[in-house]
Each structure stands twice: as structure tokens, then as C-alpha cells.
Design an enzyme around this catalytic site. Structure first.
Site, mmCIF file in Angstrom:
data_model
loop_
_atom_site.group_PDB
_atom_site.id
_atom_site.type_symbol
_atom_site.label_atom_id
_atom_site.label_comp_id
_atom_site.label_asym_id
_atom_site.label_seq_id
_atom_site.Cartn_x
_atom_site.Cartn_y
_atom_site.Cartn_z
ATOM 1 N N TYR A 65 0.857 -1.193 0.000
ATOM 2 C CA TYR A 65 0.000 0.000 0.000
ATOM 3 C C TYR A 65 0.889 1.237 0.000
ATOM 4 C CZ TYR A 65 -5.022 -0.008 0.031
ATOM 5 O OH TYR A 65 -6.326 -0.022 -0.371
ATOM 6 N N GLU A 67 -0.448 4.826 -0.496
ATOM 7 C CA GLU A 67 -1.227 6.056 -0.706
ATOM 8 C C GLU A 67 -0.343 7.264 -0.420
ATOM 9 O OE1 GLU A 67 -4.721 5.740 1.703
ATOM 10 O OE2 GLU A 67 -5.742 4.475 0.246
ATOM 11 N N ASP A 242 -6.880 14.780 -23.916
ATOM 12 C CA ASP A 242 -6.896 13.351 -23.605
ATOM 13 C C ASP A 242 -6.242 12.636 -24.790
ATOM 14 O OD1 ASP A 242 -7.448 10.705 -23.180
ATOM 15 O OD2 ASP A 242 -9.598 10.983 -22.795
ATOM 16 N N THR A 271 -3.945 6.990 -21.517
ATOM 17 C CA THR A 271 -3.770 5.611 -21.095
ATOM 18 C C THR A 271 -2.319 5.263 -21.395
ATOM 19 O OG1 THR A 271 -4.315 4.750 -23.274
ATOM 20 C CG2 THR A 271 -6.141 4.946 -21.708
ATOM 21 N N LYS A 274 -2.420 1.748 -24.943
ATOM 22 C CA LYS A 274 -2.875 1.776 -26.340
ATOM 23 C C LYS A 274 -1.633 1.955 -27.230
ATOM 24 C CE LYS A 274 -7.488 3.138 -24.934
ATOM 25 N NZ LYS A 274 -8.574 4.131 -24.969
ATOM 26 N N ARG A 280 -1.656 -1.879 -18.835
ATOM 27 C CA ARG A 280 -2.977 -1.256 -18.747
ATOM 28 C C ARG A 280 -2.954 -0.244 -17.608
ATOM 29 N NH1 ARG A 280 -7.386 -2.257 -21.193
ATOM 30 N NH2 ARG A 280 -6.190 -3.687 -22.466
HETATM 31 C C1 LIG Z 1 -9.511 4.440 -24.040
HETATM 32 C C2 LIG Z 1 -9.800 5.834 -23.699
HETATM 33 C C3 LIG Z 1 -10.062 6.209 -22.371
HETATM 34 C C4 LIG Z 1 -10.299 5.231 -21.259
HETATM 35 O O1 LIG Z 1 -9.279 4.388 -20.949
HETATM 36 P P1 LIG Z 1 -9.522 3.147 -19.950
HETATM 37 O O2 LIG Z 1 -8.139 2.751 -19.571
HETATM 38 O O3 LIG Z 1 -10.282 2.135 -20.715
HETATM 39 O O4 LIG Z 1 -10.296 3.648 -18.774
HETATM 40 C C5 LIG Z 1 -10.211 7.544 -22.104
HETATM 41 N N1 LIG Z 1 -10.132 8.469 -23.083
HETATM 42 C C6 LIG Z 1 -9.913 8.130 -24.368
HETATM 43 C C7 LIG Z 1 -9.835 9.203 -25.401
HETATM 44 C C8 LIG Z 1 -9.749 6.799 -24.728
HETATM 45 O O5 LIG Z 1 -9.548 6.475 -26.001
#
Ligand SMILES: *Cc1c(COP(=O)(O)O)cnc(C)c1O
Length: 479
Positions: A65, A67, A242, A271, A274, A280
Site C-alpha cells: 500500500y 497512498e 486526452d 492511457t 494503447k 494497462r
Molecule cells: C480508451 C480511452 C479512455 C479510457 O481508458 P480506460 O483505460 O479504458 O479507462 C479515455 N479516453 C480516451 C480518449 C480513450 O480512447
């Protein structure tokens, strides 16, 4: 023994140990490798992390842990987690040229939620505390706290609409972001299907949002973040980007100058799994101004960080700083272009007419199909994609009219531009052979279809040949 022989043997041993506790999990884990190896994965949000990244996740760092933040934890004995988090954040800052990096969010959604609340803390809570003469929220009277809570609820967010390619966390009502903000969305130009910056600026002037969110999950083009910054500045909005989908193209220096969000945004979320090809997870980059608010992600939104995943983020970010990763990122973009050109040459229609990132959005209307039919027909032909809305989708979000294709995963397997052209041919052949069945009223079904066996077999054989030429985790042998 070679490295790969010993890694294979280590995985066999570990799976054997798991098998003794719950054989179904060992079996599903083995089968997942077999299945991933056997699928032509064009899901734009997926990738294959390296073996060092995967191995880093499977350790006792998970047991701790931690935090709090580096050097400032609510638990004792966090010296190793401190090292892990500091190294991951250092790589993130240096790779992206960011003033500050926060590597604790567990996913992209967590990163966005943390970022939204950090922005609210900075723009709404801090001024309110000064106004009410309090050092922290705990000191506020019930009445002042109630006033502040209402102020949180009055804030506005302008994000890209879902069917133009935005993400559900950008203010979609079923998501918490659409419930915590007054939200409006911007779309794309109906003729060009491209972002219309002038229309967006007009909307921002009229709506006066606290936050403008840029970024997408299904828009096949680059975004000009310098223009986004200008629009945000004009209306005094915070610019949040994002980059969950395209972080790998930023890291690999395919997106530079106005296409690199980091120099222009106040806060950047992403993320890590991707196009960035890590574990992940999620991550936030911010300017120094926003750093203290983001740094309070725990307890603001998050609990304990996933230390084993932060460690894997550090390994993935170290990989992303190499020349090999830059080549990879360029290949992702080149492969998307080759896929798009291959489809266009075979008379397919693409949203925006092409791509200049890692995504191709195929409009399947001229095959007489819905996205759902196309997705299913391709899947049984060995091609894994996902259906996706197109702008102003006539079939709605369930059946849809599009198929989203992405190249990060196949590029990780070593697919080339000529392979992608072949994949384009396979996709078009399958879709041309697929016919919707008619319902009892004689109307075409939105879900059911027929696909001749011969067309399916031809595609499966071609997929096998391509996959065999580009093995996944070559040398990893669990048998
Ligand atoms: C995939 C994605 C997310 C969310 O990601 P998770 O790890 O699945 O929660 C947020 N914003 C955009 C633009 C995404 O493509």
C-alpha cells in the site's frame, strides 16, 4: 539456454504453479496467448506490450500500500515504491517534455476523473477557500461548504461529441463526466468530416466553458493543439487534452509542433496501454501550475496506487524513449496510411477520406451493411475490428455504420505497408461477399447476414499466412 528459452520455461513453471490453485485460470491464460497469436487484431485501442513490461507486472510490488506521493506516504516502508514511482514519472516528464507527471491513475477513465477534479480544485476550490478564509475544505462551515459544492456543480465542459470520435468521459451523460458538468459537445464539419476550429471557437465564445477537452477515440486525423490553445485562451478556459489513443505517436515524435499537445495543454491525460504499448493504466501530465492539484489524485479520486503497474509503466516509458520506438511509431502511421490507401483504391469510403494518425474509420454503407454486420462478418473471417459510429450515424450507437481499424497492434507484430495493403484487400473482399438477410417484412436486417463459406475460408487462409510471417512474442513457447 537462450533468454527466450529461459523465459518460456519460467512462464511454464509459473502457469504450473497457478494451475495447482485454479486450473481454469492457468488454462484461460494459456489460451489467451494462443488466441491473440491467431487473430489479425485491428482494434485501434489495443496493442501488445513487450515481455519486460508484462513480466514487471507480475510481482510482489502489488502487495504494498502506498497512498500519497513520493516521499510523502500515508504508509510506512514505501522506499521501493518511491523509487518505482519516481523513475516512472521521470521517464514520463523527459519523454514528453512535461513539467510534471502523475503515474498513479489505474486507467484512462481514472486519469480523466482525477484531472477533472484537479482542475475543479485549482479553479473553483482554491479561490473559494481564499474567499472564505479557510486553509482546507475541512475547515469550512457547513454553509460555505454547501456553497462550494454548488459551485462545483455549476461548471461547464466542452468536449468532442461521441459520434464525431470523442470519448464517453468527455461529458457523455451516462458517464460521470456528463453528470458533474454542464456539458456541450463540438462535432465535425458535415462536408469534410474534419474538426471545424472556427465553429468550435464560436461555440466556446457562446458557452464559456471552464474546460475544453480535446482528444478522441475514433477520429482519424491529427489535431492542431496550437489552435485549441488559442480558442481556450480567448474564452479563458482550461485546455485539457486526452491523448489516450495517440500517446504513442506523441512519444515517438510522429506528432510534433502544433500536433504535440504537451506544450499547449494545461493538463494532458492518457492511457498507457494503447499506442504507447505499456501496461494497462493511466497517466497525467501537467504544467507546474496544475501540478499541486493533480498530485492530490489520492485522496481526491484514487486510493492506493498499483505499484506493480507503475513499475511496468516505467519500463514501457524507458522503451518509448528509444530510437526503436520512434521507428515503431512512424510505422504505425505509415501502416494506417497504407491501409487507408488500400481501402480507397478498392472503392471503400473512409470518414474524412483518409487518415493521418493510427485510425481508419471505414463507412460500410456502400457495402449495404451496418457496422454490426461488418464487424461480425470480419470476425468470422479472422479479422478483429470493432463497429463504431460515424458522424450523424443513421444506425445509432448499437448497430452503427462504421468499422474502426487501427494499426498499433499489427505494427507491434512487424506488419509492413504491403501487408496492410493485403489486409485492405481481405477486408473489402469479405464485406463485398457479405449480404444482409431480409426480415419477415422484406426489409434488410441490421444484424443478420450471410457470408459464403468460400469467402470466409479465403480470408482465414490469408490471415494465417500473414500472422505466421509475423509471430507474436516469437520464441515464447508454453508447450
Ligand atoms: C480508451 C480511452 C479512455 C479510457 O481508458 P480506460 O483505460 O479504458 O479507462 C479515455 N479516453 C480516451 C480518449 C480513450 O480512447
Amino acid at each position: 539456454m537462450s533468454d527466450l528459452e529461459s523465459i518460456s520455461s519460467a512462464y511454464r513453471t509459473l502457469l504450473g504453479v497457478i494451475e495447482q490453485v485454479e486450473p481454469r485460470i492457468a488454462q484461460a491464460t494459456r489460451q489467451e496467448l494462443t488466441d491473440q497469436r491467431a487473430s489479425l487484431k485491428l482494434i485501434a485501442s489495443e496493442n501488445y506490450a513487450s515481455l519486460p513490461v508484462l513480466a514487471t507486472m507480475g510481482t510482489w510490488l502489488s502487495d504494498k500500500y502506498a497512498e500519497g506521493t513520493v516521499g510523502h506516504r500515508f504508509y510506512a516502508g514505501c522506499q521501493n515504491v518511491d523509487t518505482v514511482e519516481a523513475v516512472a514519472a521521470e521517464h514520463a516528464r523527459e519523454l514528453f517534455g512535461a513539467e510534471y507527471a502523475y503515474v498513479q491513475p489505474h486507467s484512462g477513465i481514472d486519469a480523466n476523473l482525477t484531472a477533472y477534479w484537479a482542475i475543479l480544485a485549482h479553479k473553483v476550490e482554491t479561490p473559494a477557500l481564499a474567499e472564505f478564509g479557510a486553509k482546507g475544505v475541512a475547515e469550512l462551515s457547513e454553509a460555505d461548504w454547501e456553497t462550494l459544492r454548488h459551485r462545483f456543480g455549476e461548471q461547464r465542459l466542452l468536449g468532442m461529441s461521441l459520434d464525431a470520435g470523442g470519448h464517453l468521459t468527455h461529458g457523455f451523460r451516462p458517464n460521470v463526466s456528463g453528470k458533474m458538468f454542464h456539458q456541450r459537445s463540438y462535432g465535425t464539419d458535415p462536408n469534410t468530416e474534419l474538426l471545424d476550429y472556427d465553429a468550435l471557437a464560436a461555440q466556446a465564445r457562446e458557452f464559456r466553458p471552464l474546460v475544453i477537452v480535446a482528444g478522441y477515440s475514433a477520429y482519424p486525423r491529427r489535431v492542431n493543439f496550437a489552435k485549441m490553445r488559442e480558442i481556450a485562451d480567448e474564452v479563458g478556459a482550461v485546455l485539457m487534452v486526452d491523448m489516450a489513443h495517440f500517446a504513442g505517436l506523441v512519444a515517438g515524435k510522429v506528432f510534433t509542433g502544433d500536433e504535440d499537445p504537451v506544450p499547449f495543454a494545461d493538463v494532458v491525460t492518457t492511457t498507457t496501454h494503447k499506442s504507447l504499448r505499456g501496461p494497462r493504466g493511466g497517466m497525467i501530465l501537467a504544467t507546474g501550475e496544475y501540478a499541486p492539484s493533480v498530485d492530490r489524485g489520492c485522496p481526491l479520486v484514487l486510493g492506493g496506487p498499483l505499484s506493480h503497474v507503475m513499475a511496468a509503466k516505467a519500463v514501457a516509458l524507458a522503451e518509448a524513449r528509444t530510437a526503436e520506438f520512434r521507428t515503431y511509431a512512424q510505422n504505425v502511421a505509415d501502416n494506417a496510411k497504407a491501409l487507408a490507401e488500400g481501402l480507397l483504391r478498392r472503392d471503400a469510403r473512409l470518414v474524412t477520406g483518409g487518415t493521418d494518425n493510427h485510425i481508419v474509420l471505414l463507412d460500410v454503407r456502400n457495402f449495404g451493411l451496418t457496422g454490426r454486420q461488418a464487424e461480425s462478418a470480419l470476425l468470422e473471417s479472422g479479422i478483429v475490428t470493432n463497429r463504431n459510429s460515424v458522424p450523424n450515424d443513421p444506425n445509432g450507437a448499437w448497430y452503427t455504420t462504421g468499422i474502426r481499424l487501427g494499426t498499433p497492434a499489427l505494427t507491434s507484430r512487424g506488419f509492413t505497408t504491403s501487408d496492410m495493403d493485403e489486409v485492405a484487400g481481405m477486408i473489402v473482399d469479405v464485406l463485398r461477399s457479405t449480404k444482409p438477410t431480409t426480415t419477415s417484412t422484406g426489409a434488410p436486417s441490421k444484424a443478420k447476414y450471410t457470408l459464403p463459406e468460400q469467402a470466409r475460408e479465403a480470408s482465414l487462409t490469408a490471415a494465417d499466412t500473414l500472422l505466421a510471417a509475423h509471430p507474436l512474442y516469437p520464441g515464447l513457447d508454453l508447450s
